[in-house]
Design a protein around this motif. Structure first.
Motif, PDB file in Angstrom:
ATOM      1  N   VAL A  98       0.835  -1.202   0.000  1.00  0.00           N
ATOM      2  CA  VAL A  98       0.000   0.000   0.000  1.00  0.00           C
ATOM      3  C   VAL A  98       0.871   1.253   0.000  1.00  0.00           C
ATOM      4  N   ALA A  99       1.950   1.253   0.766  1.00  0.00           N
ATOM      5  CA  ALA A  99       2.854   2.413   0.777  1.00  0.00           C
ATOM      6  C   ALA A  99       3.430   2.659  -0.610  1.00  0.00           C
ATOM      7  N   ALA A 100       3.842   1.597  -1.290  1.00  0.00           N
ATOM      8  CA  ALA A 100       4.391   1.740  -2.642  1.00  0.00           C
ATOM      9  C   ALA A 100       3.322   2.226  -3.620  1.00  0.00           C
ATOM     10  N   ALA A 101       2.098   1.710  -3.476  1.00  0.00           N
ATOM     11  CA  ALA A 101       1.011   2.118  -4.373  1.00  0.00           C
ATOM     12  C   ALA A 101       0.677   3.594  -4.201  1.00  0.00           C
ATOM     13  N   LEU A 102       0.633   4.059  -2.945  1.00  0.00           N
ATOM     14  CA  LEU A 102       0.333   5.466  -2.699  1.00  0.00           C
ATOM     15  C   LEU A 102       1.459   6.363  -3.193  1.00  0.00           C
ATOM     16  N   ALA A 103       2.699   5.902  -3.035  1.00  0.00           N
ATOM     17  CA  ALA A 103       3.819   6.667  -3.600  1.00  0.00           C
ATOM     18  C   ALA A 103       3.663   6.793  -5.113  1.00  0.00           C
ATOM     19  N   GLY A 104       3.243   5.698  -5.757  1.00  0.00           N
ATOM     20  CA  GLY A 104       3.029   5.743  -7.202  1.00  0.00           C
ATOM     21  C   GLY A 104       1.920   6.691  -7.599  1.00  0.00           C
ATOM     22  N   LEU A 105       0.833   6.697  -6.818  1.00  0.00           N
ATOM     23  CA  LEU A 105      -0.287   7.591  -7.105  1.00  0.00           C
ATOM     24  C   LEU A 105       0.161   9.055  -7.037  1.00  0.00           C
ATOM     25  N   ILE A 106       0.946   9.377  -6.012  1.00  0.00           N
ATOM     26  CA  ILE A 106       1.411  10.759  -5.835  1.00  0.00           C
ATOM     27  C   ILE A 106       2.405  11.131  -6.933  1.00  0.00           C
ATOM     28  N   GLU A 107       3.294  10.207  -7.278  1.00  0.00           N
ATOM     29  CA  GLU A 107       4.266  10.467  -8.345  1.00  0.00           C
ATOM     30  C   GLU A 107       3.583  10.720  -9.684  1.00  0.00           C
ATOM     31  N   ARG A 108       2.478  10.024  -9.941  1.00  0.00           N
ATOM     32  CA  ARG A 108       1.773  10.218 -11.212  1.00  0.00           C
ATOM     33  C   ARG A 108       1.191  11.626 -11.346  1.00  0.00           C
ATOM     34  N   SER A 109       1.046  12.306 -10.216  1.00  0.00           N
ATOM     35  CA  SER A 109       0.565  13.686 -10.238  1.00  0.00           C
ATOM     36  C   SER A 109       1.710  14.686 -10.288  1.00  0.00           C
ATOM     37  N   GLY A 110       2.935  14.188 -10.378  1.00  0.00           N
ATOM     38  CA  GLY A 110       4.096  15.070 -10.488  1.00  0.00           C
ATOM     39  C   GLY A 110       4.632  15.568  -9.162  1.00  0.00           C
ATOM     40  N   ALA A 111       4.176  15.009  -8.046  1.00  0.00           N
ATOM     41  CA  ALA A 111       4.640  15.444  -6.730  1.00  0.00           C
ATOM     42  C   ALA A 111       5.567  14.397  -6.112  1.00  0.00           C
ATOM     43  N   ARG A 112       6.350  14.816  -5.140  1.00  0.00           N
ATOM     44  CA  ARG A 112       7.187  13.865  -4.415  1.00  0.00           C
ATOM     45  C   ARG A 112       6.392  13.334  -3.233  1.00  0.00           C
ATOM     46  N   PRO A 113       6.325  12.029  -3.082  1.00  0.00           N
ATOM     47  CA  PRO A 113       5.523  11.443  -1.999  1.00  0.00           C
ATOM     48  C   PRO A 113       6.041  11.822  -0.620  1.00  0.00           C
ATOM     49  N   PHE A 114       5.095  11.985   0.309  1.00  0.00           N
ATOM     50  CA  PHE A 114       5.398  12.198   1.723  1.00  0.00           C
ATOM     51  C   PHE A 114       4.648  11.108   2.483  1.00  0.00           C
ATOM     52  N   VAL A 115       5.317   9.949   2.629  1.00  0.00           N
ATOM     53  CA  VAL A 115       4.680   8.749   3.168  1.00  0.00           C
ATOM     54  C   VAL A 115       5.518   8.207   4.315  1.00  0.00           C
ATOM     55  N   HIS A 116       4.864   7.878   5.417  1.00  0.00           N
ATOM     56  CA  HIS A 116       5.515   7.190   6.531  1.00  0.00           C
ATOM     57  C   HIS A 116       4.953   5.773   6.607  1.00  0.00           C
ATOM     58  N   LEU A 117       5.821   4.785   6.686  1.00  0.00           N
ATOM     59  CA  LEU A 117       5.435   3.392   6.901  1.00  0.00           C
ATOM     60  C   LEU A 117       5.868   3.005   8.312  1.00  0.00           C
ATOM     61  N   ILE A 118       4.895   2.657   9.152  1.00  0.00           N
ATOM     62  CA  ILE A 118       5.166   2.393  10.567  1.00  0.00           C
ATOM     63  C   ILE A 118       5.149   0.884  10.817  1.00  0.00           C
ATOM     64  N   CYS A 119       6.282   0.361  11.274  1.00  0.00           N
ATOM     65  CA  CYS A 119       6.415  -1.078  11.549  1.00  0.00           C
ATOM     66  C   CYS A 119       6.572  -1.288  13.059  1.00  0.00           C
ATOM     67  N   ARG A 120       5.806  -2.214  13.601  1.00  0.00           N
ATOM     68  CA  ARG A 120       5.903  -2.487  15.040  1.00  0.00           C
ATOM     69  C   ARG A 120       7.240  -3.127  15.390  1.00  0.00           C
ATOM     70  N   SER A 121       7.809  -3.904  14.468  1.00  0.00           N
ATOM     71  CA  SER A 121       9.100  -4.558  14.687  1.00  0.00           C
ATOM     72  C   SER A 121       9.791  -4.710  13.333  1.00  0.00           C
ATOM     73  N   THR A 122      11.025  -5.124  13.355  1.00  0.00           N
ATOM     74  CA  THR A 122      11.769  -5.285  12.110  1.00  0.00           C
ATOM     75  C   THR A 122      11.083  -6.333  11.237  1.00  0.00           C
ATOM     76  N   PRO A 123      10.730  -5.986  10.000  1.00  0.00           N
ATOM     77  CA  PRO A 123      10.034  -6.948   9.136  1.00  0.00           C
ATOM     78  C   PRO A 123      10.884  -8.194   8.872  1.00  0.00           C
ATOM     79  N   THR A 124      10.212  -9.346   8.893  1.00  0.00           N
ATOM     80  CA  THR A 124      10.897 -10.622   8.633  1.00  0.00           C
ATOM     81  C   THR A 124      10.135 -11.474   7.630  1.00  0.00           C
TER      82      THR A 124
END
Length: 290
Positions: A165-191
């Motif tokens: 979802v974070a990557a998809a939203l970054a893509g949506l924002i990029e398609r509008s010509g803007a630089r994404p401002f997205v925070h991805l919050i992880c409870r622990s180190t992804p495994t």
């Protein structure tokens, strides 16, 4: 004397039941009459983030369930199953009708875990139901048109769905010509993926304007969200990708469920306590092989 066909009610139009619809003629030949109880449109998860990213149009994630049922000759009740009277084998439908069954198959998906009660707050989007992601896409695009820059987007959840979802939203924002401002919050180190694959994924997200933080979103306020350690983040849209649990309708059956509220089934997909009830997809879990 010819036996009455076994009425199999298919509750929900998830992936498993869409496949069953294609085999309806084989079921009828075996003495089973399938009946579908599900809304007329189904949002297909395989296309959801493609639509969210702006790469695909919204109709690409919609399956016309009513048309599929008609093509298969399956009676379709355009309603959801809201409850079951197992002793009399009758189902309560969302339109107020009752529907009798001999066997019941549940393929009704899941809902987003919401341990902090955030899902119903303004500008918060759980990843389930998928149809709501279209609202999120519209909200982000409206912000871009009005402000000319990225909204502050926070995605809570460090599993595969959160990353996607974070990557998809970054893509949506990029398609509008803007630089994404997205925070991805992880409870622990992804495994959930091999370390090298995760490193490459994290690096690509960072290059696109996403910041990955360790923590847990516990509160939402106007224009911000708060983490468990007290930090606050600018937030115009909060997405909950915090895990999945079985829907309340499963818990209400009075049958054994897992800790996440999923129907516990045997390898035959039958409930371990009621062989007339089957489960498939996110709403169920095989007890011996979770």
């Amino acid at each position: 004397m010819r036996r009455r066909p076994v009425r199999l009610v298919l509750a929900g139009a998830g992936h498993a039941h869409l496949s069953v619809l294609q085999k309806a003629s084989l079921l009828r030949a075996a003495g089973v009459e399938p009946v579908l109880a599900a809304p007329g449109l189904f949002s297909y998860s395989g296309m959801a983030t493609g639509v969210l990213s702006g790469a695909l149009e919204p109709q690409r994630m919609r399956v016309d369930v009513a048309a599929l049922a008609a093509r298969a000759g399956v009676t379709h009740f355009a309603a959801e199953v809201t409850g079951a009277d197992r002793s009399n084998r009758r189902l309560h439908l969302s339109d107020g009708r009752m529907l009798a069954y001999d066997a019941l198959s549940l393929n009704i998906g899941s809902r987003t875990l919401d341990p902090h009660g955030l899902a119903d707050l303004d500008a918060v989007w759980p990843v389930k139901p998928l149809a709501r992601l279209l609202d999120l896409r519209d909200r982000v695009q409206a912000h871009l048109r009005m402000q000319g820059q990225s909204p502050g987007v926070v995605v809570a959840g460090g599993g595969p769905t959160g990353f996607e979802v974070a990557a998809a939203l970054a893509g949506l924002i990029e398609r509008s010509g803007a630089r994404p401002f997205v925070h991805l919050i992880c409870r622990s180190t992804p495994t959930w993926a091999p370390p090298r694959a995760l490193e490459r994924t994290l690096e690509k997200l960072r290059r696109r304007g996403a910041e990955i933080l360790m923590g847990e979103v516990v509160a939402r306020g106007p224009g911000h969200c708060r983490l468990a350690d007290g930090r606050t983040l600018s937030c115009d849209a909060l997405v909950l990708a915090t895990g999945l649990e079985g829907p309340q309708e499963i818990r209400d059956l009075g049958l054994p469920v897992s800790q996440e509220g999923r129907l516990e089934i045997a390898p035959t997909l039958q409930s371990i306590a009621d062989p007339t009830i089957f489960g498939a997809g996110d709403c169920a879990v095989i007890r011996e092989a979770p």
